[in-house]
Design a protein around this motif. Sequence first.
Motif, PDB file in Angstrom:
ATOM      1  N   PHE A 161       0.856  -1.193   0.000  1.00 54.05           N
ATOM      2  CA  PHE A 161       0.000   0.000   0.000  1.00 54.05           C
ATOM      3  C   PHE A 161       0.885   1.234   0.000  1.00 54.05           C
ATOM      4  CE2 PHE A 161      -2.526   3.354   1.825  1.00 54.05           C
ATOM      5  CZ  PHE A 161      -3.863   3.055   1.621  1.00 54.05           C
ATOM      6  N   ASP A 162       0.917   1.929  -1.131  1.00 54.16           N
ATOM      7  CA  ASP A 162       1.672   3.178  -1.216  1.00 54.16           C
ATOM      8  C   ASP A 162       0.795   4.318  -0.708  1.00 54.16           C
ATOM      9  OD1 ASP A 162       2.559   5.781  -2.515  1.00 54.16           O
ATOM     10  OD2 ASP A 162       4.230   4.473  -3.047  1.00 54.16           O
ATOM     11  N   THR A 163       1.253   4.997   0.320  1.00 55.47           N
ATOM     12  CA  THR A 163       0.400   5.950   1.022  1.00 55.47           C
ATOM     13  C   THR A 163       0.017   7.162   0.197  1.00 55.47           C
ATOM     14  OG1 THR A 163       2.383   6.968   2.003  1.00 55.47           O
ATOM     15  CG2 THR A 163       1.250   5.272   3.303  1.00 55.47           C
ATOM     16  N   ALA A 164       0.838   7.558  -0.760  1.00 53.69           N
ATOM     17  CA  ALA A 164       0.580   8.799  -1.492  1.00 53.69           C
ATOM     18  C   ALA A 164       0.115   8.596  -2.929  1.00 53.69           C
ATOM     19  CB  ALA A 164       1.834   9.684  -1.492  1.00 53.69           C
ATOM     20  N   ASN A 165       0.433   7.457  -3.532  1.00 48.41           N
ATOM     21  CA  ASN A 165       0.149   7.291  -4.960  1.00 48.41           C
ATOM     22  C   ASN A 165      -1.333   7.375  -5.304  1.00 48.41           C
ATOM     23  OD1 ASN A 165       2.822   7.062  -5.662  1.00 48.41           O
ATOM     24  ND2 ASN A 165       2.797   4.843  -5.944  1.00 48.41           N
ATOM     25  N   TRP A 166      -2.199   7.183  -4.319  1.00 47.70           N
ATOM     26  CA  TRP A 166      -3.647   7.260  -4.583  1.00 47.70           C
ATOM     27  C   TRP A 166      -4.050   8.598  -5.184  1.00 47.70           C
ATOM     28  CZ3 TRP A 166      -5.515   2.641  -4.515  1.00 47.70           C
ATOM     29  CH2 TRP A 166      -4.966   1.688  -3.641  1.00 47.70           C
ATOM     30  N   HIS A 188       4.373   1.302   1.685  1.00 52.29           N
ATOM     31  CA  HIS A 188       5.336   2.190   1.049  1.00 52.29           C
ATOM     32  C   HIS A 188       5.015   3.596   1.515  1.00 52.29           C
ATOM     33  CE1 HIS A 188       7.776   0.930  -2.760  1.00 52.29           C
ATOM     34  NE2 HIS A 188       8.253   0.432  -1.649  1.00 52.29           N
ATOM     35  N   LEU A 189       5.894   4.165   2.306  1.00 55.09           N
ATOM     36  CA  LEU A 189       5.621   5.436   2.947  1.00 55.09           C
ATOM     37  C   LEU A 189       6.177   6.612   2.148  1.00 55.09           C
ATOM     38  CD1 LEU A 189       6.530   4.415   6.608  1.00 55.09           C
ATOM     39  CD2 LEU A 189       4.253   4.484   5.574  1.00 55.09           C
ATOM     40  N   LYS A 190       5.318   7.559   1.899  1.00 56.95           N
ATOM     41  CA  LYS A 190       5.705   8.859   1.370  1.00 56.95           C
ATOM     42  C   LYS A 190       4.534   9.788   1.606  1.00 56.95           C
ATOM     43  CE  LYS A 190       6.186   7.686  -3.133  1.00 56.95           C
ATOM     44  NZ  LYS A 190       5.509   6.508  -3.724  1.00 56.95           N
ATOM     45  N   ASN A 191       4.767  11.077   1.590  1.00 60.20           N
ATOM     46  CA  ASN A 191       3.677  12.037   1.710  1.00 60.20           C
ATOM     47  C   ASN A 191       3.501  12.740   0.367  1.00 60.20           C
ATOM     48  OD1 ASN A 191       1.645  13.704   2.900  1.00 60.20           O
ATOM     49  ND2 ASN A 191       2.720  13.541   4.854  1.00 60.20           N
ATOM     50  N   LYS A 192       2.432  13.528   0.265  1.00 64.57           N
ATOM     51  CA  LYS A 192       2.116  14.214  -0.986  1.00 64.57           C
ATOM     52  C   LYS A 192       1.945  15.700  -0.739  1.00 64.57           C
ATOM     53  CE  LYS A 192      -1.784  15.222  -2.473  1.00 64.57           C
ATOM     54  NZ  LYS A 192      -2.613  16.470  -2.683  1.00 64.57           N
ATOM     55  N   ALA A 193       2.552  16.488  -1.600  1.00 63.01           N
ATOM     56  CA  ALA A 193       2.379  17.938  -1.553  1.00 63.01           C
ATOM     57  C   ALA A 193       1.945  18.419  -2.926  1.00 63.01           C
ATOM     58  CB  ALA A 193       3.684  18.620  -1.142  1.00 63.01           C
ATOM     59  N   GLY A 194       1.204  19.518  -2.954  1.00 65.32           N
ATOM     60  CA  GLY A 194       0.776  20.086  -4.220  1.00 65.32           C
ATOM     61  C   GLY A 194      -0.476  19.420  -4.751  1.00 65.32           C
ATOM     62  N   SER A 195      -0.925  19.878  -5.911  1.00 64.43           N
ATOM     63  CA  SER A 195      -2.141  19.342  -6.511  1.00 64.43           C
ATOM     64  C   SER A 195      -2.034  19.406  -8.026  1.00 64.43           C
ATOM     65  CB  SER A 195      -3.366  20.135  -6.035  1.00 64.43           C
ATOM     66  OG  SER A 195      -3.241  21.504  -6.403  1.00 64.43           O
ATOM     67  N   GLY A 196      -3.001  18.771  -8.698  1.00 64.64           N
ATOM     68  CA  GLY A 196      -3.004  18.779 -10.152  1.00 64.64           C
ATOM     69  C   GLY A 196      -1.705  18.253 -10.724  1.00 64.64           C
ATOM     70  N   SER A 197      -1.174  18.955 -11.697  1.00 66.83           N
ATOM     71  CA  SER A 197       0.069  18.526 -12.331  1.00 66.83           C
ATOM     72  C   SER A 197       1.299  18.895 -11.512  1.00 66.83           C
ATOM     73  CB  SER A 197       0.191  19.150 -13.729  1.00 66.83           C
ATOM     74  OG  SER A 197       0.200  20.569 -13.631  1.00 66.83           O
ATOM     75  N   ASN A 198       1.083  19.544 -10.373  1.00 68.17           N
ATOM     76  CA  ASN A 198       2.204  19.961  -9.525  1.00 68.17           C
ATOM     77  C   ASN A 198       2.356  19.093  -8.279  1.00 68.17           C
ATOM     78  OD1 ASN A 198       3.028  22.221 -11.131  1.00 68.17           O
ATOM     79  ND2 ASN A 198       1.236  23.337 -10.371  1.00 68.17           N
ATOM     80  N   ASN A 219      -2.018  -3.485  10.080  1.00 68.37           N
ATOM     81  CA  ASN A 219      -1.269  -4.400  10.932  1.00 68.37           C
ATOM     82  C   ASN A 219      -0.153  -5.000  10.086  1.00 68.37           C
ATOM     83  OD1 ASN A 219      -0.406  -6.127  12.959  1.00 68.37           O
ATOM     84  ND2 ASN A 219      -1.980  -7.664  12.524  1.00 68.37           N
ATOM     85  N   VAL A 220       0.956  -4.310  10.015  1.00 69.55           N
ATOM     86  CA  VAL A 220       2.066  -4.726   9.164  1.00 69.55           C
ATOM     87  C   VAL A 220       3.380  -4.674   9.924  1.00 69.55           C
ATOM     88  CG1 VAL A 220       0.902  -3.899   7.067  1.00 69.55           C
ATOM     89  CG2 VAL A 220       2.501  -2.395   8.273  1.00 69.55           C
ATOM     90  N   GLU A 221       4.375  -5.316   9.349  1.00 70.35           N
ATOM     91  CA  GLU A 221       5.725  -5.299   9.921  1.00 70.35           C
ATOM     92  C   GLU A 221       6.759  -4.812   8.918  1.00 70.35           C
ATOM     93  OE1 GLU A 221       6.325  -9.306  11.239  1.00 70.35           O
ATOM     94  OE2 GLU A 221       5.165  -9.011  13.088  1.00 70.35           O
ATOM     95  N   GLU A 222       6.288  -4.361   7.752  1.00 67.27           N
ATOM     96  CA  GLU A 222       7.194  -3.943   6.683  1.00 67.27           C
ATOM     97  C   GLU A 222       6.899  -2.491   6.309  1.00 67.27           C
ATOM     98  OE1 GLU A 222       7.775  -7.406   3.712  1.00 67.27           O
ATOM     99  OE2 GLU A 222       5.849  -7.774   4.684  1.00 67.27           O
ATOM    100  N   TYR A 223       7.899  -1.646   6.484  1.00 66.53           N
ATOM    101  CA  TYR A 223       7.742  -0.210   6.249  1.00 66.53           C
ATOM    102  C   TYR A 223       8.818   0.250   5.268  1.00 66.53           C
ATOM    103  CZ  TYR A 223       5.054  -0.581  10.588  1.00 66.53           C
ATOM    104  OH  TYR A 223       4.141  -0.942  11.556  1.00 66.53           O
ATOM    105  N   GLY A 224       8.400   0.551   4.048  1.00 66.62           N
ATOM    106  CA  GLY A 224       9.326   1.031   3.037  1.00 66.62           C
ATOM    107  C   GLY A 224       9.257   2.545   2.909  1.00 66.62           C
ATOM    108  N   PHE A 225      10.391   3.177   2.750  1.00 66.18           N
ATOM    109  CA  PHE A 225      10.483   4.633   2.609  1.00 66.18           C
ATOM    110  C   PHE A 225      10.900   4.908   1.165  1.00 66.18           C
ATOM    111  CE2 PHE A 225      10.609   3.673   6.968  1.00 66.18           C
ATOM    112  CZ  PHE A 225      10.389   4.817   7.723  1.00 66.18           C
ATOM    113  N   GLU A 226      10.036   5.626   0.419  1.00 67.06           N
ATOM    114  CA  GLU A 226      10.240   5.754  -1.021  1.00 67.06           C
ATOM    115  C   GLU A 226      10.068   7.199  -1.477  1.00 67.06           C
ATOM    116  OE1 GLU A 226       8.732   3.559  -5.132  1.00 67.06           O
ATOM    117  OE2 GLU A 226       7.287   4.399  -3.723  1.00 67.06           O
TER     118      GLU A 226
END
Length: 245
Positions: A161-166, A188-198, A219-226
């Motif tokens: 589950f990629d947290t930001a790609n949605w 898969h951990l990352k955050n999202k900034a901006g909107s639209g094409s930015n 409930n997971v044991e695997e945390y990826g930073f991407e």
Amino acid sequence: MNHYILNTIAFKDKLDEGVSQADLVAKAKDLGFNFVEIRNEFLDGTNTELEQIKDKANDAGIGIYYSVNDALVKNGQVNPDIDRYIREMQTLGSKHLKMNVGNVADISSTFADDLSKKLSTNGEFEFNVENNQTLEDSQLDNIVSFFKLVDQSKLPIGFCFDTANWYWTESEPDTAAQKLASVTKYLHLKNKAGSGSNKSAVSLDKGEIDIKSLISKFNVEEYGFEYFTPSAEIEHDLDEIKALN
């Protein structure tokens, strides 16, 4: 033991300069991670480099995940390149393979049996599929449909589950979590900034997602930073996530 995994996109500046991922695995260990995730699109296509990565990882005392930027489902069939990807994973000394889902709209009636045979003949390893930023492959309904098939066919596949790609596929993470938390094995951990094409991927405490609240739904044991950011920010984010466990 929890797996804290650093995807090599964290060193995107080095990758763009042509640095081999073999020369980056020890850096992941130095930042506090116990696994590094190798990206196939930055490999040179030789077994020599795969073996060099394996050796460097062994020397550093760090495990390997293998991320393949290709779809599992292609034209309704099992991607024929999966055999090669499994061999590459094995050459890396890894037991963790991840691909994208692909479009399941016209999936073959033999897909599940075909995939089951390929997975069962290659020894035990963890196989996950991920939501990428491609609308055709990673709309929420498409992925939910895929995991209905996985459940019905008892396929040994989990979800990354990629947290930001949605946000790139007309959905958002809380809604996705409600529908997919039960099949999620890997975040898969990352955050999202901006909107639209930015829109852009940013470090965990700099975007719009409440990452800690979102993580609590799983409930997971695997945390990826991407994501690509200065090393000090990655170390800070890793400490914050470790403190949750």
